[in-house]
Design an enzyme around this catalytic site. Structure first.
Site, PDB file in Angstrom:
ATOM      1  NE  ARG A  58      -4.378  -1.601   1.492  1.00  0.00           N
ATOM      2  CZ  ARG A  58      -5.402  -1.926   2.250  1.00  0.00           C
ATOM      3  NH1 ARG A  58      -5.321  -1.775   3.552  1.00  0.00           N
ATOM      4  NH2 ARG A  58      -6.509  -2.404   1.729  1.00  0.00           N
TER       5      ARG A  58
ATOM      6  CD  GLN B 214      -2.803   6.043  -3.624  1.00  0.00           C
ATOM      7  OE1 GLN B 214      -3.005   6.780  -4.570  1.00  0.00           O
ATOM      8  NE2 GLN B 214      -2.849   6.463  -2.375  1.00  0.00           N
TER       9      GLN B 214
ATOM     10  CE1 TYR C 149      -0.121  -1.751   8.042  1.00  0.00           C
ATOM     11  CE2 TYR C 149       1.852  -0.382   8.047  1.00  0.00           C
ATOM     12  CZ  TYR C 149       0.931  -1.156   7.368  1.00  0.00           C
ATOM     13  OH  TYR C 149       1.056  -1.320   6.014  1.00  0.00           O
TER      14      TYR C 149
ATOM     15  CB  SER D 272      -8.167  -0.194  -1.503  1.00  0.00           C
ATOM     16  OG  SER D 272      -7.223  -0.019  -0.468  1.00  0.00           O
TER      17      SER D 272
ATOM     18  CG  ASP E 145      -4.850  -1.337  -2.271  1.00  0.00           C
ATOM     19  OD1 ASP E 145      -5.097  -2.530  -1.989  1.00  0.00           O
ATOM     20  OD2 ASP E 145      -4.777  -0.444  -1.403  1.00  0.00           O
TER      21      ASP E 145
END
Length: 377
Positions: free
Chosen positions: A124, A129, A232, A135, A132
């Site tokens: 990511r 993007q 995270y 997502s 991905d």
């Protein structure tokens, strides 16, 4: 010769998505490839074979004919044993392999000397993007989760004021504020529900509130420092977990709908809603477990089923929610794949640079070996 790209029909039960659309056929041909598609590939996404042919693909009637001489195989799920056995040595396979759990598929690809890429491992980063898949598919899963909840719920979502009285709005609680959770919040708000959400990452509070929902968490000093520099979540202490469990347990008891979205790569999904909490909910309440395929966030959830508890609560464990909105899911996934293929296709020739940070992160098997450190471990 131009690189030969093949796409076969998905054979996993309930998989309605496909790995290619007429739009991406044209894009792959523009990259210098030839495209062969198995008959029936797009039917679950309302794409007839004629549309692929019109876009420039060759449509063939069976798997072996499609894979004969193919350099690259594009899939939604990992290939079947029959498909893997039909690959030529050194062929490239690109799919959502679910490599941590589908060990047999990974071993078969290794034995076939295939270079296999797992789209779920695409990092990511900004450059990736457009590739991905987590997502693109989670966004649709979050939307569909709310639609399924509305169908299963025996009342309306918005507040309605009528001559006969007022209908109260539904109360929706979203647990886990990733891509799926954010879309679930947005969709539930559009339908007029009163929405709350929780996550262990403090940065998500602002995202939740920007969508018009209320954030729920024990906001002490530990919570405020519960995120790494990379964004995270840090592991929380048992003391914090106990305090948060009390808060969410009291909240769940008052909700009409709870949607859970928590996943941990390579591990079973964490249980967020206990059997006791399910038992505390009102009759007619609904729980939607988006992580049921990985073990489930809700105690009592069963993959592919709707479980009705003794106290009248529905636990919806539908798998593959993006597949319930297949046309859009396929369109987005096919674009993800096409962008990924573009990394290795130069003037119609495959140039495989496994030092590229995206390809390096996503490759699972290469040269007759499992090369992904996480999967090896």
């Amino acid at each position: 010769m131009a690189v030969a790209i093949a796409v076969t029909r998905e054979r996993r039960e309930g998989e309605t998505r496909c790995a290619i659309t007429p739009e991406t056929v044209k894009k792959l041909i523009a990259l210098g490839a030839t495209v062969t598609v198995e008959a029936g590939t797009g039917l679950g996404s309302s794409i007839p074979d004629a549309d692929y042919a019109e876009a420039g693909a060759t449509v063939k009637p069976d798997t072996r004919a499609v894979l004969d001489g193919a350099d690259v195989l594009l899939k939604v799920r990992g290939p079947t044993a029959q498909e893997t056995s039909a690959l030529k040595p050194g062929a490239i396979v690109i799919a959502m392999l679910d490599a941590y759990r589908e060990k047999d598929t990974v071993e078969a690809l290794k034995g076939a000397n295939a270079t296999a890429f797992a789209m779920e491992f695409v990092p990511r980063i900004t450059r990736a993007q457009v590739m991905d898949v987590l997502s693109s598919q989670a966004n649709l899963a979050g939307y569909r989760a709310v639609i399924e909840a509305a169908y299963a719920f025996g009342k309306g979502f918005p507040m309605m004021m009528t001559a006969a009285g007022t209908v109260a709005p539904a109360k929706v609680f979203v647990m886990g504020v990733g891509v799926a959770g954010l879309q679930a919040i947005a969709t539930a708000r559009r339908l007029g529900a009163v929405v709350t959400a929780t996550d262990v990452r403090p940065a998500t509070k602002e995202q939740v509130e920007s969508l018009g929902a209320k954030f729920l968490a024990v906001e002490d000093e530990e919570f405020r420092n519960a995120q790494t520099a990379g964004g995270y979540a840090k592991p929380m202490s048992p003391e914090y977990q106990a305090k948060q469990a009390v808060l969410t347990g009291e909240h769940i008891r008052k909700q009409d709908i709870v949607i859970t979205t928590a996943l941990i790569p390579g591990r079973a999904a964490p249980v967020l809603v206990s059997a006791e909490q399910v038992a505390s909910m009102k009759p007619g309440s609904v729980l939607i477990d988006l992580s049921v395929e990985a073990g489930g966030n809700v105690a009592g959830a069963k993959a592919g089923e709707v479980v009705t508890t003794a106290n009248g609560v529905s636990i919806v464990g539908y798998t593959n929610l993006p597949g319930r909105i297949a046309a859009d899911a396929s369109a987005l996934y096919a674009r993800n794949l096409t962008a990924f293929v573009g990394l290795m296709l130069k003037d119609g020739v495959v140039t495989l640079d496994l030092d590229d940070e995206i390809l390096k992160a996503a490759v699972v098997t290469h040269g007759g070996a499992v090369v992904h450190e996480g999967v090896k471990g």
